[in-house]
Each structure stands twice: as structure tokens, then as C-alpha cells.
Design a protein around this motif. Structure first.
Motif, PDB file in Angstrom:
ATOM      1  N   ASP A  13     -16.863  52.239  15.823  1.00 38.47           N
ATOM      2  CA  ASP A  13     -17.255  50.904  16.272  1.00 38.47           C
ATOM      3  C   ASP A  13     -16.026  50.205  16.829  1.00 38.47           C
ATOM      4  OD1 ASP A  13     -19.400  48.750  16.307  1.00 38.47           O
ATOM      5  OD2 ASP A  13     -17.758  47.719  15.277  1.00 38.47           O
ATOM      6  N   GLU A  15     -14.335  46.459  18.182  1.00 39.01           N
ATOM      7  CA  GLU A  15     -14.327  45.024  18.421  1.00 39.01           C
ATOM      8  C   GLU A  15     -13.437  44.810  19.636  1.00 39.01           C
ATOM      9  OE1 GLU A  15     -16.458  43.453  16.841  1.00 39.01           O
ATOM     10  OE2 GLU A  15     -16.790  44.785  15.137  1.00 39.01           O
ATOM     11  N   GLU A  28      -9.970  46.120  17.794  1.00 39.44           N
ATOM     12  CA  GLU A  28     -10.086  46.839  16.528  1.00 39.44           C
ATOM     13  C   GLU A  28     -10.975  48.054  16.741  1.00 39.44           C
ATOM     14  OE1 GLU A  28     -10.386  45.269  12.116  1.00 39.44           O
ATOM     15  OE2 GLU A  28     -12.410  45.359  12.963  1.00 39.44           O
ATOM     16  N   SER A  57     -15.006  35.367  21.853  1.00 33.63           N
ATOM     17  CA  SER A  57     -14.983  36.703  21.240  1.00 33.63           C
ATOM     18  C   SER A  57     -14.445  36.623  19.818  1.00 33.63           C
ATOM     19  CB  SER A  57     -14.140  37.655  22.087  1.00 33.63           C
ATOM     20  OG  SER A  57     -14.706  37.837  23.364  1.00 33.63           O
ATOM     21  N   HIS A  61     -16.028  38.227  16.107  1.00 31.29           N
ATOM     22  CA  HIS A  61     -15.451  39.234  15.208  1.00 31.29           C
ATOM     23  C   HIS A  61     -14.317  38.708  14.326  1.00 31.29           C
ATOM     24  CE1 HIS A  61     -12.379  39.430  18.299  1.00 31.29           C
ATOM     25  NE2 HIS A  61     -13.168  40.044  19.163  1.00 31.29           N
ATOM     26  N   HIS A 152     -19.896  42.595  11.961  1.00 31.01           N
ATOM     27  CA  HIS A 152     -18.903  42.497  13.028  1.00 31.01           C
ATOM     28  C   HIS A 152     -17.495  42.808  12.530  1.00 31.01           C
ATOM     29  CE1 HIS A 152     -21.822  41.224  15.927  1.00 31.01           C
ATOM     30  NE2 HIS A 152     -22.178  40.196  15.181  1.00 31.01           N
ATOM     31  N   SER A 153     -17.390  43.305  11.310  1.00 28.42           N
ATOM     32  CA  SER A 153     -16.170  43.994  10.896  1.00 28.42           C
ATOM     33  C   SER A 153     -16.388  45.449  11.264  1.00 28.42           C
ATOM     34  CB  SER A 153     -15.958  43.851   9.388  1.00 28.42           C
ATOM     35  OG  SER A 153     -15.115  44.878   8.900  1.00 28.42           O
ATOM     36  N   ALA A 154     -15.453  46.023  12.029  1.00 31.68           N
ATOM     37  CA  ALA A 154     -15.667  47.377  12.545  1.00 31.68           C
ATOM     38  C   ALA A 154     -15.901  48.386  11.419  1.00 31.68           C
ATOM     39  CB  ALA A 154     -14.473  47.803  13.412  1.00 31.68           C
ATOM     40  N   ASP A 157     -19.375  47.950   9.932  1.00 31.05           N
ATOM     41  CA  ASP A 157     -20.415  48.366  10.874  1.00 31.05           C
ATOM     42  C   ASP A 157     -20.518  49.886  10.969  1.00 31.05           C
ATOM     43  OD1 ASP A 157     -20.907  45.725  11.321  1.00 31.05           O
ATOM     44  OD2 ASP A 157     -20.167  45.674  13.375  1.00 31.05           O
TER      45      ASP A 157
END
Length: 257
Positions: A13, A15, A28, A57, A61, A152-154, A157
């Protein structure tokens, strides 16, 4: 249900600074690598995008310019990222339309010859949308019965995406526990490049899907208008689109000899 793997698969994932594949940058990246024996390893890196992160943005995130000012650039991280994914298939949530195209751009900018011909891609969002048509948070709640904390934390996710795919296999008998099947089921097969500037016609030949030559065979246009290739290469198209067009052109040139 555990995944039936013939090779590793990397769920990842991104960000980013925005949603423009050709211009925006990674801030990220999280990668969860799952091996055929069930072992897992995960890595998360913050990235200095070498451009300002727009406030809109950061609002999504939570990553600000100050937070990445002293982090490595993607070019510095690229060898580690590529070493992790080069032997693997790829999985993600909306990955076929966004994460893979943007990752490809970053790798190509870092002079790493990334090509999806060597990997399958499973887009868990596409499977979800075909089956239920919702978001990752809703998918996690629907399939796993849990709330997605730190959306929305990689890292959160990627773990959620992995869990959702396993639960999808448990829920839907028509889904085969096979990465090739899942890649085919979750793919958008009409495009040759990620961004959709070059597509396939009904016979499986490459055609332009934009501009004055929309619907025309790429091979034919490269024959009658050699300057069009140069225009695309020098214009503001994604690097992967340019790579695909160059490959088609080289194939055509090779057939002449």
C-alpha cells in the motif's frame, strides 16, 4: 482460508502526495510479503518525496512535510523495495489502477527496470466491488467482522487487505484459491499499460485509446507517423506507458530483419 501460493505474494500500500500517477510521489510504502509456506515478513518505510505534500493529502494520511524531511528518498529505497518484490506476485486494494502504476513510475525513475510481465496482480478491491461494491473499511468490517483502526496507515491497510482476501476465499465458493485465477478475476484486462493510453482491440492487438489515433493499431501508426512515437516519448505521459510503447516499437523493428 489460507492462500494457495506457488510463489510469494507481496501485498503493498502507498501513501502519496496525490493521485496523479505521472507526477505524484510516494511518502510511505508498506509491504507484507507472504510465502507459500505461510511465513510473513513486513516492511514499512516513510519516504521523502522531494516535493511538497499538499495539505489535502496530509489530511487523509496524516503525513506532513516535517515528518519526511529527514527520511530517505524513494531512489535510495528502490533497491530494497525491488529486492523484496522481484520474485513475487503483487496484491493490493485498488492496486491495479493506482498503487502498481505509481510504484512502477517510481521504480523506473530510479532506473530499475520494473515490468509486470513477470508477476501476477490481485486487486482485492476489484473482487470486493464485483461481489459487494464498498470501501476497504467496509470490506474489513463485512468480511472480517472488525473495525479498521488507523485507516490510511499503509501498514494497517496492507494487513487488512491480506485478511480481507483470505476471508473472500472463505465466503465465495466461486473464487479459486489460486493466484493466477485471482489475478485474472481482479484484473482490468483491456489495457496494455497501467494508465490506459494503450489498449487491446477485440482481436488482441494493441491500439491507441486516446487522441487523434484513438482506436487505431499502434503498429500501423508507428509505420505511417514515425513522429508520433517521439511526441509521446517527450510529452508528459507516464514512464510505464512510454516503456510499453517503446517495447511495441522495438518488436516492430525486429520483425523487419
Amino acid at each position: 482460508m489460507e492462500l494457495n501460493l506457488k510463489k510469494p505474494i507481496c501485498f503493498f500500500d502507498l501513501e502519496t502526495t496525490g493521485i496523479n500517477v505521472a507526477k505524484d510521489r510516494i511518502v510511505e510504502i508498506a509491504i507484507l510479503k507472504v510465502y507459500p509456506n505461510g511465513n510473513k515478513e513486513s516492511h514499512t518505510w516513510r519516504v521523502n518525496p522531494e516535493m511538497p505534500i499538499p495539505p489535502e493529502s496530509s489530511a487523509i494520511h496524516g503525513i506532513t512535510n516535517e515528518m519526511v524531511a529527514n527520511e530517505p528518498t524513494f531512489k535510495e529505497l528502490a533497491p530494497k523495495v525491488y529486492a523484496l518484490i522481484k520474485d513475487s506476485d503483487l496484491g493490493g486494494f485498488n492496486s491495479n489502477r493506482f498503487d502498481i502504476p505509481l510504484l512502477a513510475e517510481e521504480l523506473l525513475r530510479s532506473e530499475i527496470d520494473f515490468d509486470m510481465k513477470r508477476a501476477l496482480s490481485v486487486d482485492v478491491q476489484t473482487i470486493f466491488h464485483k461481489m459487494e461494491k464498498r470501501t476497504l473499511e467496509a470490506a474489513y468490517k463485512f468480511y472480517c467482522g472488525k473495525n479498521l483502526v488507523d485507516a490510511h496507515s499503509a501498514a494497517a491497510d496492507t494487513e487488512a487487505t491480506y485478511e480481507v482476501l483470505k476471508s473472500q476465499l472463505d465466503k465465495y465458493d466461486e473464487l479459486e484459491n489460486d493466484i493466477a485465477f485471482l489475478a485474472d478475476f481482479s484484473s482490468h484486462k483491456e489495457h496494455v499499460d497501467f494508465a490506459g493510453f494503450i489498449s487491446y482491440n477485440a482481436e488482441g492487438f494493441e491500439i491507441f485509446s486516446f487522441g487523434k489515433y484513438k482506436g487505431r493499431l499502434v503498429h500501423d501508426i508507428l509505420e505511417v507517423d514515425s513522429g508520433y512515437f517521439g511526441w509521446v516519448i517527450n510529452a508528459d505521459f507516464p514512464l510505464y506507458t512510454k516503456k510499453v510503447l517503446t517495447r511495441i516499437r522495438l518488436q516492430k523493428l525486429n520483425t523487419k530483419f
